[in-house]
Design a protein around this motif. Structure first.
Motif, PDB file in Angstrom:
ATOM      1  N   ALA A   1       2.853   9.741  -7.456  1.00 32.35           N
ATOM      2  CA  ALA A   1       2.453   8.411  -6.971  1.00 32.35           C
ATOM      3  C   ALA A   1       2.073   7.506  -8.129  1.00 32.35           C
ATOM      4  O   ALA A   1       2.440   6.320  -8.144  1.00 32.35           O
ATOM      5  CB  ALA A   1       1.292   8.542  -5.986  1.00 32.35           C
ATOM      6  N   ASN A   2       1.342   8.039  -9.096  1.00 30.70           N
ATOM      7  CA  ASN A   2       0.950   7.226 -10.256  1.00 30.70           C
ATOM      8  C   ASN A   2       2.172   6.794 -11.061  1.00 30.70           C
ATOM      9  O   ASN A   2       2.236   5.665 -11.571  1.00 30.70           O
ATOM     10  CB  ASN A   2      -0.035   7.994 -11.134  1.00 30.70           C
ATOM     11  N   TRP A   3       3.135   7.706 -11.190  1.00 34.47           N
ATOM     12  CA  TRP A   3       4.377   7.341 -11.887  1.00 34.47           C
ATOM     13  C   TRP A   3       5.078   6.199 -11.150  1.00 34.47           C
ATOM     14  O   TRP A   3       5.550   5.234 -11.768  1.00 34.47           O
ATOM     15  CB  TRP A   3       5.307   8.551 -11.958  1.00 34.47           C
ATOM     16  N   PHE A   4       5.130   6.293  -9.831  1.00 34.24           N
ATOM     17  CA  PHE A   4       5.761   5.254  -9.018  1.00 34.24           C
ATOM     18  C   PHE A   4       5.018   3.919  -9.169  1.00 34.24           C
ATOM     19  O   PHE A   4       5.651   2.856  -9.265  1.00 34.24           O
ATOM     20  CB  PHE A   4       5.772   5.700  -7.559  1.00 34.24           C
ATOM     21  N   MET A   5       3.702   3.983  -9.220  1.00 37.10           N
ATOM     22  CA  MET A   5       2.894   2.762  -9.395  1.00 37.10           C
ATOM     23  C   MET A   5       3.212   2.094 -10.727  1.00 37.10           C
ATOM     24  O   MET A   5       3.391   0.874 -10.810  1.00 37.10           O
ATOM     25  CB  MET A   5       1.404   3.122  -9.335  1.00 37.10           C
TER      26      MET A   5
ATOM     27  N   ARG B   1       0.829  -1.206   0.000  1.00 38.06           N
ATOM     28  CA  ARG B   1       0.000   0.000   0.000  1.00 38.06           C
ATOM     29  C   ARG B   1       0.864   1.257   0.000  1.00 38.06           C
ATOM     30  O   ARG B   1       1.739   1.425   0.846  1.00 38.06           O
ATOM     31  CB  ARG B   1      -0.916   0.009   1.221  1.00 38.06           C
ATOM     32  N   VAL B   2       0.559   2.123  -0.952  1.00 40.55           N
ATOM     33  CA  VAL B   2       1.256   3.402  -1.095  1.00 40.55           C
ATOM     34  C   VAL B   2       0.309   4.515  -0.674  1.00 40.55           C
ATOM     35  O   VAL B   2      -0.804   4.624  -1.206  1.00 40.55           O
ATOM     36  CB  VAL B   2       1.702   3.633  -2.559  1.00 40.55           C
ATOM     37  N   TYR B   3       0.723   5.340   0.278  1.00 41.48           N
ATOM     38  CA  TYR B   3      -0.098   6.458   0.730  1.00 41.48           C
ATOM     39  C   TYR B   3       0.497   7.763   0.206  1.00 41.48           C
ATOM     40  O   TYR B   3       1.714   7.985   0.281  1.00 41.48           O
ATOM     41  CB  TYR B   3      -0.177   6.490   2.260  1.00 41.48           C
ATOM     42  N   GLN B   4      -0.379   8.611  -0.338  1.00 40.99           N
ATOM     43  CA  GLN B   4       0.054   9.868  -0.918  1.00 40.99           C
ATOM     44  C   GLN B   4      -0.996  10.936  -0.648  1.00 40.99           C
ATOM     45  O   GLN B   4      -2.196  10.649  -0.561  1.00 40.99           O
ATOM     46  CB  GLN B   4       0.260   9.708  -2.433  1.00 40.99           C
ATOM     47  N   LEU B   5      -0.538  12.179  -0.512  1.00 36.44           N
ATOM     48  CA  LEU B   5      -1.456  13.306  -0.343  1.00 36.44           C
ATOM     49  C   LEU B   5      -2.351  13.457  -1.563  1.00 36.44           C
ATOM     50  O   LEU B   5      -1.912  13.263  -2.698  1.00 36.44           O
ATOM     51  CB  LEU B   5      -0.676  14.601  -0.138  1.00 36.44           C
ATOM     52  N   ASN B   6      -3.583  13.852  -1.321  1.00 37.18           N
ATOM     53  CA  ASN B   6      -4.542  14.046  -2.406  1.00 37.18           C
ATOM     54  C   ASN B   6      -4.354  15.441  -3.011  1.00 37.18           C
ATOM     55  O   ASN B   6      -5.181  16.328  -2.871  1.00 37.18           O
ATOM     56  CB  ASN B   6      -5.970  13.879  -1.876  1.00 37.18           C
ATOM     57  N   LYS B   7      -3.218  15.613  -3.682  1.00 37.80           N
ATOM     58  CA  LYS B   7      -2.891  16.853  -4.376  1.00 37.80           C
ATOM     59  C   LYS B   7      -2.402  16.497  -5.768  1.00 37.80           C
ATOM     60  O   LYS B   7      -1.779  15.457  -5.976  1.00 37.80           O
ATOM     61  CB  LYS B   7      -1.823  17.641  -3.613  1.00 37.80           C
ATOM     62  N   GLU B   8      -2.661  17.389  -6.722  1.00 38.43           N
ATOM     63  CA  GLU B   8      -2.452  17.067  -8.133  1.00 38.43           C
ATOM     64  C   GLU B   8      -1.047  16.576  -8.435  1.00 38.43           C
ATOM     65  O   GLU B   8      -0.858  15.494  -8.991  1.00 38.43           O
ATOM     66  CB  GLU B   8      -2.772  18.295  -8.988  1.00 38.43           C
ATOM     67  N   HIS B   9      -0.025  17.353  -8.089  1.00 39.74           N
ATOM     68  CA  HIS B   9       1.345  16.960  -8.417  1.00 39.74           C
ATOM     69  C   HIS B   9       1.778  15.734  -7.620  1.00 39.74           C
ATOM     70  O   HIS B   9       2.537  14.895  -8.117  1.00 39.74           O
ATOM     71  CB  HIS B   9       2.303  18.124  -8.171  1.00 39.74           C
ATOM     72  N   ALA B  10       1.304  15.637  -6.392  1.00 37.87           N
ATOM     73  CA  ALA B  10       1.638  14.476  -5.572  1.00 37.87           C
ATOM     74  C   ALA B  10       1.048  13.201  -6.172  1.00 37.87           C
ATOM     75  O   ALA B  10       1.697  12.154  -6.202  1.00 37.87           O
ATOM     76  CB  ALA B  10       1.128  14.684  -4.144  1.00 37.87           C
ATOM     77  N   ILE B  11      -0.177  13.296  -6.666  1.00 36.86           N
ATOM     78  CA  ILE B  11      -0.824  12.131  -7.277  1.00 36.86           C
ATOM     79  C   ILE B  11      -0.088  11.733  -8.551  1.00 36.86           C
ATOM     80  O   ILE B  11       0.083  10.539  -8.840  1.00 36.86           O
ATOM     81  CB  ILE B  11      -2.310  12.431  -7.563  1.00 36.86           C
TER      82      ILE B  11
END
Length: 576
Positions: free
Chosen positions: A433-437, A420-430
């Motif tokens: 996270a998506n790139w990492f996924m 499980r990857v937790y990330q802030l719900n902010k545009e650049h942060a997402i």
């Protein structure tokens, strides 16, 4: 709120004649982004509500006729009035971005003033309005560890002393003088006379004792500051002694943190009715708006701004916002500042939940996977400032190799389990996270993304549910104390995610750090801690953000305070 009806009217307003338009369902599909069937449903719904009369076109592809019940301008005025009355700022901002004739909005000045707090043209106040994109976590100094909240606390109150970054020295604030014994175990503070709290009571050493006892009474984010205070001795209303259990040359810098702003002892603390001695008093603290009002009886220089308003707007509406000064009607080119933030983004492993993150080979694989250069290239970003530690002036590029990732995963004990990857719900942060996924997917790592809001940071049960957490750390103006506190603060992720064995090693360094009077030697200890973290891949440093701020050109004397926020005490409004 669904503004589909107004999107329809705005789109066809230029061709409307006698409240009637002609349109094809195919055109409505592109306006509303829905199927022809759903377009028909919408039209029938609006017809049932008495907004229009719908006459379908005869034959496939022929135009339908819509006849509206009221003039569009009248409906716009009624909608704005209703949104203002309901205090629905987000909906109003979204509504005003529709292609509605701007002269209609100009005619609604009175209604808009009710919501935005505009002063009339006769007003003699300097009011600055800006936005925040989330609810506050807490303004209780015991627990506030988020930069913006700590910044606000620094506007509402004053600590005993303050740190001057440019001069690298401690300066007076509540205390006008102080002294310590040679072993730094006894500190004596001499308090200014006549300082008033926002309720106009006078500040004395009883309030200082109360403030520090508040921190000593419960386990909190800043227990590390007060844990070695043995006792306090009130010599008079304006002289107080602190006896420490052990020497601490950095004691003054520890208590210069904004959270140690002095509170009145005769009032039970209430973060909605914050009473301090600061340059601003808390006029309003609601989910929609935070208002700071200049404190006329401030013991130092009164702020030139009379009021600062922070209006909350959800992330989805942020790109629609236009920034203004109160009473400013002309459209003026805004000024922008851009600088590297004294902070960094990082990924931290949760060593308490998942056995796999305790595998050094697996952590090394994630280190090579989280390649900032590849991320920036794939996301088409510019101006990467890669992080290899806390401070950008010490950071350097590090070697990573995507080719090593598969090999390291095969050597690790990873067996395909979902992490499980937790990330802030902010545009650049997402985006990150998506790139990492996606990068993980390419090498066979199964990842599941969970988004969280910053206002839930203290309540989110990361320890039980997260394997990786993306987060950021921002330094105050006192970089060394911020570094120390980032590992000592129990509310922050390092203290929550790392194992006692990791923290024990780091704490041994920090104990040396606290005893060291030499800046250069403290810098050396910082380097040793960062080297240990990188050697073990406990925290993966990512990048130093570039912070951009936008200002009206009439705003003068822009200076930055702790945490990189604008120093509100010094701002003033002049002429362009």
């Amino acid at each position: 709120m669904d503004f589909s009806y107004f999107e329809l009217r705005a789109h066809y307003y230029a061709t409307e004649q006698n409240l009637t338009i002609h349109c094809r369902l195919a055109d409505l599909e592109s306006i509303w982004f829905c199927t022809a069937k759903n377009c028909k449903r919408k039209l029938r719904k609006y017809e049932s509500e008495g907004l229009l009369r719908y006459t379908p076109g005869r034959g496939r592809g022929n135009s339908s006729t819509l006849t509206f019940s009221l003039p569009f301008k009248q409906e716009v005025e009624e909608m704005v009035t209703s949104l203002v009355a309901a205090d629905r700022l987000d909906d109003l901002l979204t509504f005003l971005q529709l292609p509605i004739p701007k002269q209609w909005i100009t005619g609604l000045t009175t209604e808009l003033n009710q919501l935005f707090g505009f002063q009339g043209p006769h007003a003699q106040k300097d009011i600055l309005r800006t936005i925040i994109a989330r609810k506050l976590t807490t303004l209780d100094p015991l627990f506030s560890s988020i930069t913006f909240e700590s910044f606000l606390i620094g506007q509402l109150g004053d600590p005993l002393v303050t740190y001057n970054k440019e001069m690298d020295k401690i300066e007076p604030r509540i205390a006008h003088h102080w002294k310590s014994n040679d072993s730094h175990t006894l500190w004596t503070f001499y308090i200014r006379k006549g300082i008033q709290f926002h309720d106009h009571s006078t500040l004395t050493t009883k309030d200082i004792e109360y403030t520090f006892n508040r921190f000593k009474a419960v386990d909190n984010a800043y227990s590390w500051v007060v844990e070695h205070i043995d006792r306090m001795n009130l010599l008079s209303d304006y002289t107080i002694e602190f006896y420490l259990k052990e020497q601490n040359p950095l004691f003054l810098r520890f208590i210069s943190i904004a959270n140690f702003s002095i509170l009145p002892h005769h009032i039970s603390f209430d973060e909605k009715e914050w009473v301090g001695s600061g340059a601003f008093r808390l006029k309003e603290n609601s989910d929609q708006k935070i208002v700071l009002s200049a404190f006329d009886s401030y013991f130092l220089e009164r702020p030139i701004l009379d009021e600062v308003q922070f209006v909350r707007v959800d992330h989805s509406a942020l790109h629609n916002v236009t920034f203004h000064l109160e009473n400013e009607e002309e459209q003026i080119q805004l000024q922008k500042t851009k600088e590297i933030e004294v902070g960094y983004r990082f990924l931290v492993f949760n060593f308490h939940r998942s056995a796999i993150v305790n595998d050094a080979k697996f952590r090394e694989a994630i280190y090579h996977l989280l390649d900032m250069k590849r991320m920036w290239r794939d996301l088409d970003r510019e101006h990467l400032v890669e992080a290899s530690g806390n401070f950008y002036w010490n950071s350097e590029e590090r070697d990573r190799s995507f080719e090593k990732v598969r090999e390291l995963i095969e050597e690790s004990s990873y067996e395909g389990e979902t992490l499980r990857v937790y990330q802030l719900n902010k545009e650049h942060a997402i985006e990150e996270a998506n790139w990492f996924m996606e990068a993980g997917k390419k090498v066979g790592i199964q990842l599941e993304l969970h988004l969280f809001q910053l206002d839930s940071f203290y309540t989110e049960d990361f320890e039980q549910h997260a394997d990786f957490i993306f987060m950021g750390e921002v330094s105050s103006s006192d970089h060394h104390v911020s570094f120390y506190g980032s590992f000592k603060n129990k509310a922050l992720l390092f203290r929550r995610m790392l194992l006692p064995s990791h923290l024990g090693k780091i704490d041994s360094y920090l104990n040396q750090f606290k005893m060291e009077s030499s800046t250069a030697k403290r810098e050396q200890i910082i380097n040793e801690i960062e080297s240990y973290i990188k050697r073990e891949n406990l925290i993966l440093y990512m990048h130093h953000p570039i912070k951009q701020q936008t200002f009206h050109p009439m705003i003068q004397d822009i200076q930055f305070d702790s945490f990189g926020y604008v120093d509100l005490r010094r701002l003033w409004v002049g002429k362009v």
